[in-house]
Design an enzyme around this catalytic site. Structure first.
Site, mmCIF file in Angstrom:
data_model
loop_
_atom_site.group_PDB
_atom_site.id
_atom_site.type_symbol
_atom_site.label_atom_id
_atom_site.label_comp_id
_atom_site.label_asym_id
_atom_site.label_seq_id
_atom_site.Cartn_x
_atom_site.Cartn_y
_atom_site.Cartn_z
ATOM 1 N N PHE A 1 45.436 7.415 26.130
ATOM 2 C CA PHE A 1 45.112 7.458 27.546
ATOM 3 C C PHE A 1 46.075 8.372 28.299
ATOM 4 C CE2 PHE A 1 43.539 3.378 26.127
ATOM 5 C CZ PHE A 1 42.352 3.177 26.840
ATOM 6 N N ASP A 2 45.532 9.103 29.279
ATOM 7 C CA ASP A 2 46.356 9.678 30.326
ATOM 8 C C ASP A 2 46.833 8.495 31.174
ATOM 9 O OD1 ASP A 2 47.375 11.624 32.200
ATOM 10 O OD2 ASP A 2 45.634 11.165 33.450
ATOM 11 N N LEU A 3 47.854 8.709 31.995
ATOM 12 C CA LEU A 3 48.382 7.596 32.794
ATOM 13 C C LEU A 3 47.925 7.660 34.256
ATOM 14 C CD1 LEU A 3 50.179 5.071 32.553
ATOM 15 C CD2 LEU A 3 52.128 6.492 33.168
ATOM 16 N N ASP A 4 48.317 8.722 34.970
ATOM 17 C CA ASP A 4 47.989 8.838 36.393
ATOM 18 C C ASP A 4 46.490 8.996 36.621
ATOM 19 O OD1 ASP A 4 50.545 8.746 37.727
ATOM 20 O OD2 ASP A 4 50.992 10.677 36.803
ATOM 21 N N VAL B 1 41.316 9.541 26.732
ATOM 22 C CA VAL B 1 40.692 9.162 27.994
ATOM 23 C C VAL B 1 41.538 9.698 29.145
ATOM 24 C CG1 VAL B 1 39.854 7.236 29.391
ATOM 25 C CG2 VAL B 1 39.903 7.014 26.881
#
Length: 206
Positions: free
Chosen positions: A8-11, A156
């Site tokens: 996953f990306d975070l922001d 994602v």
């Protein structure tokens, strides 16, 4: 299961940080460039593309942005429904990771506010690789740490750079539209393997 490994990306994907990112981008542009840059241009620069604003003042922009942004992490919350989705994926036996443009130190600030760090097997921060998204290097580093293959993994993210990086690394590229940072059309133009509007839809794709 379709994808035993999910990165996953975070922001704007896991944490609802669009508002504080925009506030800090506005602040940095005004302080360093002495001008008010339109929000569309600022948002297009999110995700490590600060050079698009002023190639000769990137370091200054980044420093001012960080000084403004990091204290705002006390206000962070998860994107609605994402904490439940992460827990469910973990309970299903998926192996989860984070690949973000944030420095590791700033990731820890987010995790101190939102206690989800235990759900992720690895975290790759923006200060851990020589090249950054849309280059595939950060995603490949995460897979390497996990001993995982690209063909068993999905990435994602809410940004066009995320989709490009996933494709370049050979992962299944999933764009999400709830981040409030990047317009849906921009994600569509990168032709992700899937584009979802809610965390529930994301579960269906994974």
């Amino acid at each position: 299961m379709r994808f035993p490994v999910v990165l996953f990306d975070l922001d704007g994907t896991v944490i609802d940080s669009g508002a504080i990112i925009l506030a800090s981008m506005r602040h940095a542009a005004k302080e360093v460039l002495g001008t008010e840059v339109p929000d569309e241009e600022l948002m297009a620069a999110v995700g490590g593309q600060m050079y698009a604003l002023a190639p000769d003042k990137v370091d200054q922009l980044v420093d001012v942005y960080r000084a403004h942004n990091e204290p705002l992490h006390d206000e962070l919350v998860c994107c609605a429904g994402m904490d439940d989705v992460l827990v469910r994926l973990k309970e299903e036996g998926r192996r989860l990771g984070i690949v973000t443009a944030k420095r590791r130190q700033t990731v820890e600030l987010a995790f101190a506010r939102i206690p989800i760090a235990h759900l992720f097997e690895t975290v790759v921060g923006g200060d851990e690789t020589a090249r950054h998204k849309p280059d595939p290097e950060p995603l490949l580093l995460a897979l390497d740490r996990m001993g995982a293959r690209a063909d068993e993994a999905a990435y994602v993210g809410d940004a066009p750079f995320d989709v490009k990086a996933a494709k370049a690394a050979g992962l299944f590229a999933i764009g999400v539209t709830w981040g409030g940072i990047h317009a849906r059309e921009l994600l569509e133009s990168e032709e992700p393997d899937a584009l979802v509007d809610t965390p529930e839809e994301l579960l269906g794709v994974l």
